[in-house]
Design an enzyme around this catalytic site. Structure first.
Site, PDB file in Angstrom:
ATOM      1  N   ASP A  81      -6.598   1.017   0.809  1.00  0.00           N
ATOM      2  CA  ASP A  81      -6.707   1.332   2.233  1.00  0.00           C
ATOM      3  C   ASP A  81      -8.102   0.923   2.706  1.00  0.00           C
ATOM      4  O   ASP A  81      -8.854   0.277   1.972  1.00  0.00           O
ATOM      5  CB  ASP A  81      -6.414   2.809   2.497  1.00  0.00           C
ATOM      6  N   LYS A 107       0.829  -1.200   0.000  1.00  0.00           N
ATOM      7  CA  LYS A 107       0.000   0.000   0.000  1.00  0.00           C
ATOM      8  C   LYS A 107       0.864   1.252   0.000  1.00  0.00           C
ATOM      9  O   LYS A 107       0.689   2.157  -0.830  1.00  0.00           O
ATOM     10  CB  LYS A 107      -0.939   0.019   1.207  1.00  0.00           C
TER      11      LYS A 107
END
Length: 326
Positions: free
Chosen positions: A215, A197
């Site tokens: 997320d 991420k």
């Protein structure tokens, strides 16, 4: 998280004054792309927080969700078409979508993204000015006294673990990458505290390398929209990557996260003020009354300051206040 932002959407939203920083946003009548149905979301004035009710209602009409209850299961092709329509609608709604972390270079974005775990981008943005003043380069941060850094980043939470990661990644940048942030995912994920991420945030926004940032907001919305049923972030990333062309990945991530933070909230989505309600299989999970829904809007959509202290020039809302200013 993990480019830059006056509202000027062509169909969904209109600026009141057309000036960045005024926070004036009007959500006018939105043309549904599904069945040509019109979803009148009403008028939202973001600068003043006042809401004017349009004639009509914002309830999605028949044909709003292809995968709605009691209907024929949606085919893969139909889902892909609906997903791409949603992306186009979001692009018009948030033409100014950007990462909501303040940064001036790849190192600052990397550090800010690591700090953003388990806290808000606002709190990170309020904390990093003092941090970068003290440690402007990887070499400076690698030589930091842990206890001193901990005090600087304490407001972001988990400050001891984050200090360890920041010093560790700075040492790695200094010793293995010549003091520069690498521009490859396989190198970034070797740094302490950096996963896919974080790596995708840095690559997409500091290096222009397309990436999907999964997320909590992104994962919640793509499941709510039935683009995927996966829970694991890497599996979500892989499935969404098959729906959209690579060139869309970074901006898609920003648009979805923006929508999740402003309208499609986790606990009480503002369905009655959502311009893409006609395309949403989950319409009705949240507040459908237009007036009540408008009160749930956040940031520039609700007339409130955004998360960045230094937002992009085209961002239509107000900048966030510095730490301790409210």
């Amino acid at each position: 998280m993990g480019e830059q932002g006056s509202i000027h959407p062509r169909r969904a939203m209109k600026t009141g004054a057309g000036k960045s920083g005024s926070g004036a946003v009007k959500a006018g009548a939105v043309k549904s792309t599904s069945g040509r149905a019109k979803s009148t979301t009403g008028t939202v004035k973001a600068g003043s927080g006042a809401a004017k009710k349009n004639t009509g209602t914002s309830k999605a009409r028949t044909g709003q969700a292809a995968a709605g209850a009691g209907r024929k299961p949606e085919s893969r092709l139909a889902m892909v078409r609906r997903a791409r329509r949603i992306n186009r609608e979001l692009a018009e709604l948030y033409p100014y979508a950007h990462p909501e972390l303040d940064f001036r270079n790849p190192f600052e974005l990397l550090v800010a993204t690591v700090l953003s775990a388990q806290t808000t981008d606002l709190r990170v943005n309020q904390t990093t000015p003092a941090l970068f003043a003290a440690y402007p380069t990887p070499e400076d941060m690698a030589a930091a006294v842990p206890e001193e850094m901990e005090e600087l980043i304490r407001p972001t939470g988990f400050f001891r673990a984050k200090t360890k990661s920041l010093i560790g990644l700075s040492v790695a940048l200094r010793d293995r990458f010549g003091g520069e942030v690498p521009g490859r995912l396989e190198d970034l994920v070797t740094l302490p505290g950096v996963g896919r991420k974080t790596a995708n945030v840095v690559l997409g926004n500091a290096f222009g390398v397309p990436g999907i940032t999964v997320d909590t907001h992104f994962g919640r919305l793509v499941r709510r929209w039935r683009w995927t049923e996966q829970e694991d972030p890497e599996k979500v990333e892989a499935e969404i990557a098959t729906i959209f062309p690579k060139s869309e990945w970074t901006m898609l991530s920003h648009r979805v996260v923006f929508h999740g933070r402003r309208i499609c909230h986790a606990r009480k989505p503002a369905c009655g003020a959502c311009p893409i309600a006609p395309l949403c299989p989950a319409y009705g999970e949240g507040e459908t009354d237009p007036e009540k829904a408008r009160k749930l809007l956040k940031y520039e959509m609700g007339g409130h300051p955004g998360q960045r202290l230094s937002p992009p020039a085209d961002y239509p809302g107000k900048p966030a206040p510095p730490l301790g200013a409210g």
